[in-house]
Scaffold this motif. Sequence first.
Motif, PDB file in Angstrom:
ATOM      1  N   UNK A  87     -58.420  52.935  21.983  1.00  0.00           N
ATOM      2  CA  UNK A  87     -58.748  52.312  23.270  1.00  0.00           C
ATOM      3  C   UNK A  87     -57.524  51.687  23.917  1.00  0.00           C
ATOM      4  N   UNK A  88     -56.642  51.103  23.099  1.00  0.00           N
ATOM      5  CA  UNK A  88     -55.457  50.420  23.624  1.00  0.00           C
ATOM      6  C   UNK A  88     -54.223  51.315  23.620  1.00  0.00           C
ATOM      7  N   UNK A  89     -54.392  52.560  23.167  1.00  0.00           N
ATOM      8  CA  UNK A  89     -53.290  53.532  23.113  1.00  0.00           C
ATOM      9  C   UNK A  89     -52.107  52.974  22.335  1.00  0.00           C
ATOM     10  N   UNK A  90     -52.408  52.445  21.153  1.00  0.00           N
ATOM     11  CA  UNK A  90     -51.379  51.835  20.323  1.00  0.00           C
ATOM     12  C   UNK A  90     -50.785  52.853  19.364  1.00  0.00           C
ATOM     13  N   UNK A  91     -49.462  52.913  19.271  1.00  0.00           N
ATOM     14  CA  UNK A  91     -48.850  53.761  18.245  1.00  0.00           C
ATOM     15  C   UNK A  91     -48.952  53.080  16.889  1.00  0.00           C
TER      16      UNK A  91
END
Length: 261
Positions: free
Chosen positions: A216-220
């Motif tokens: 959802x937060x597009x975190x790597x």
Amino acid sequence: MGNLTLPLIDPASDRAVFKQISDHLRGEIEAGRLQPGDKVPSESQLIEHYGVARMTIRQALRELQSEGLTVAEHGRGVFVRSRPPVRRLGSDRFARRHRDHGKAAFIAETEGIGGKPSVDSIQVDETQAPADIGDRLSLGSDARVIRRSRRYLINGHPVETAVSYIPAEIARGTQISTPDSGPGGIYARLEELGHRLDHFDEDIRARMPTRDEARALKLPPGVPVFHLVRTAFAEGGRAVEVCDTVMSSDAYVLSYHLPAR
């Protein structure tokens, strides 16, 4: 490799070769010579420069990705990760003056740092209060709540998800139970309903995101989140809302004014 002048490997160092390479690239990012969105030198360029095996270069690049500094795009290469403007999470962010100007806290503070705020993935329903939420709201075991889920973005980049729970006896049939809560957000609506807000209690901890949160937060890989649970209290001491929030840690600075008396 463009304008980059990377050092060579120090054969006398006891630091692993792949870590030396990641140190060099990290230094270029931290110094601003590799800017957000810039392409990192390719594997072939790095192999030629350092004279090492491809696997060594890949280890170095994975090191940077695990720290959240870079992202790999299939077929295109590795890029310095773009980050949203840092939003300072201050102790006065829910001050009434923001609501008086028709702005919820997220909108007011994001505009204050020159960012463009937006909200998406809004879902509103009525449900039975989860046990921990019911405890925070001092509700009975079969109590109902209005649940509001949403995602916040700065300049189109997701930085936070939030789920608010408001006692259904307060919010049912009001604008709080609709997707558009109106100017000033749900806190403005609560005060219009006669629940003048008095204070907020917050619990904050840092942890690694779940798979769904990272998506959802597009975190790597390697980027933790702040998990914040806030309870809003009206004058008289009644808890009128609980907000369960997950925030990308690199998009926020926790900043508080703490009186010494």
